[in-house]
Design an enzyme around this catalytic site. Sequence first.
Site, PDB file in Angstrom:
ATOM      1  N   ARG A 207      82.024  67.444  23.941  1.00  0.00           N
ATOM      2  CA  ARG A 207      82.931  67.199  25.054  1.00  0.00           C
ATOM      3  C   ARG A 207      84.179  66.448  24.592  1.00  0.00           C
ATOM      4  O   ARG A 207      85.276  66.666  25.106  1.00  0.00           O
ATOM      5  CB  ARG A 207      82.206  66.486  26.184  1.00  0.00           C
ATOM      6  CG  ARG A 207      81.233  67.463  26.871  1.00  0.00           C
ATOM      7  CD  ARG A 207      80.504  66.871  28.029  1.00  0.00           C
ATOM      8  NE  ARG A 207      81.354  66.582  29.157  1.00  0.00           N
ATOM      9  CZ  ARG A 207      81.742  67.466  30.075  1.00  0.00           C
ATOM     10  NH1 ARG A 207      81.350  68.729  29.982  1.00  0.00           N
ATOM     11  NH2 ARG A 207      82.488  67.101  31.088  1.00  0.00           N
TER      12      ARG A 207
ATOM     13  N   ASN B 246      90.514  76.881  30.873  1.00  0.00           N
ATOM     14  CA  ASN B 246      90.622  75.715  30.000  1.00  0.00           C
ATOM     15  C   ASN B 246      89.983  75.924  28.631  1.00  0.00           C
ATOM     16  O   ASN B 246      89.711  74.981  27.916  1.00  0.00           O
ATOM     17  CB  ASN B 246      90.079  74.464  30.691  1.00  0.00           C
ATOM     18  CG  ASN B 246      88.601  74.557  31.018  1.00  0.00           C
ATOM     19  OD1 ASN B 246      87.921  75.506  30.642  1.00  0.00           O
ATOM     20  ND2 ASN B 246      88.104  73.570  31.722  1.00  0.00           N
TER      21      ASN B 246
ATOM     22  N   THR C 235      89.311  68.130  31.195  1.00  0.00           N
ATOM     23  CA  THR C 235      89.333  69.403  31.923  1.00  0.00           C
ATOM     24  C   THR C 235      90.724  69.773  32.407  1.00  0.00           C
ATOM     25  O   THR C 235      91.095  70.940  32.419  1.00  0.00           O
ATOM     26  CB  THR C 235      88.389  69.318  33.143  1.00  0.00           C
ATOM     27  OG1 THR C 235      87.107  68.913  32.674  1.00  0.00           O
ATOM     28  CG2 THR C 235      88.258  70.647  33.837  1.00  0.00           C
TER      29      THR C 235
ATOM     30  N   ARG D 244      90.974  72.161  24.398  1.00  0.00           N
ATOM     31  CA  ARG D 244      91.645  72.498  25.651  1.00  0.00           C
ATOM     32  C   ARG D 244      93.145  72.243  25.556  1.00  0.00           C
ATOM     33  O   ARG D 244      93.938  72.977  26.147  1.00  0.00           O
ATOM     34  CB  ARG D 244      91.024  71.721  26.801  1.00  0.00           C
ATOM     35  CG  ARG D 244      89.635  72.224  27.146  1.00  0.00           C
ATOM     36  CD  ARG D 244      88.967  71.397  28.210  1.00  0.00           C
ATOM     37  NE  ARG D 244      87.709  72.002  28.625  1.00  0.00           N
ATOM     38  CZ  ARG D 244      86.715  71.336  29.157  1.00  0.00           C
ATOM     39  NH1 ARG D 244      86.817  70.028  29.370  1.00  0.00           N
ATOM     40  NH2 ARG D 244      85.610  71.957  29.511  1.00  0.00           N
TER      41      ARG D 244
ATOM     42  N   HIS E 153      83.758  75.565  27.544  1.00  0.00           N
ATOM     43  CA  HIS E 153      82.849  74.826  28.415  1.00  0.00           C
ATOM     44  C   HIS E 153      81.877  74.065  27.539  1.00  0.00           C
ATOM     45  O   HIS E 153      81.507  74.520  26.460  1.00  0.00           O
ATOM     46  CB  HIS E 153      82.069  75.804  29.309  1.00  0.00           C
ATOM     47  CG  HIS E 153      80.896  75.184  30.008  1.00  0.00           C
ATOM     48  ND1 HIS E 153      81.011  74.556  31.221  1.00  0.00           N
ATOM     49  CD2 HIS E 153      79.590  75.077  29.639  1.00  0.00           C
ATOM     50  CE1 HIS E 153      79.828  74.097  31.591  1.00  0.00           C
ATOM     51  NE2 HIS E 153      78.946  74.408  30.640  1.00  0.00           N
TER      52      HIS E 153
ATOM     53  N   LYS F 287      85.705  80.866  26.556  1.00  0.00           N
ATOM     54  CA  LYS F 287      86.076  81.636  27.739  1.00  0.00           C
ATOM     55  C   LYS F 287      86.873  82.903  27.395  1.00  0.00           C
ATOM     56  O   LYS F 287      87.382  83.042  26.280  1.00  0.00           O
ATOM     57  CB  LYS F 287      86.823  80.724  28.711  1.00  0.00           C
ATOM     58  CG  LYS F 287      85.896  79.603  29.221  1.00  0.00           C
ATOM     59  CD  LYS F 287      86.506  78.797  30.328  1.00  0.00           C
ATOM     60  CE  LYS F 287      85.498  77.754  30.838  1.00  0.00           C
ATOM     61  NZ  LYS F 287      86.041  76.989  31.958  1.00  0.00           N
TER      62      LYS F 287
END
Length: 149
Positions: free
Chosen positions: A93, A123, A99, A113, A126, A16
Site C-alpha cells: 500500500r 488509479n 487513492t 498511483r 489495488h 487495472k
Amino acid sequence: MYVVPKGLQLTLAIIKPHVVKAPHALQGVNKAILDHGFTVVASKTISLSENQAASFYIEHKDRFFYQRLVNFMASGPVEVKILAKEDAIKEWRQLLGPTKVFRTIFSDPESLRGEYGLTDTRNAVHGSDSEESARKEIQFFFPEATNLF
C-alpha cells in the site's frame, strides 16, 4: 499448490485495465514489484464480467463511484497477483500511494498511483487493506490457493 516462505505476509495486487493495456506501464508496475522485494506467489491475467467486478467491490455498493468502478474493472483485462513479503500489506500500500490520484501526483509522484494513475477510479493498482481483506480477496481470484491459509 502455492508455496510461500515462512514468516511472509500475503496481499493481493490488481493491476487495472488501463495499465494492462499499456505495455510500458505494465512493465513498470511489474518491475517495481520485484525491485521492492516482493515475491510473486501467483499471477494471472483475467477479464472480469460486470457481475464479478460488482461482487468483488460489493463493499462500495452504496458509494457514488461504485458503478463507475465496476464498469471500468470490467472494461478490459486485469492482472491479479498474490504477493508475499514481510509486512506485505503495509509495504504494498505504501508503494501504491494514496487513492486520490490528483493529490498523489504531487504528494507521491514516484508511487505507482502517482506514476500510472489517471483518476481516482483509474488509479492503476489495488491492494488489500488488511489481513482479512487479503485472505478474502486472494480466495476470490485464486480459489485453488486454500493451502495458503
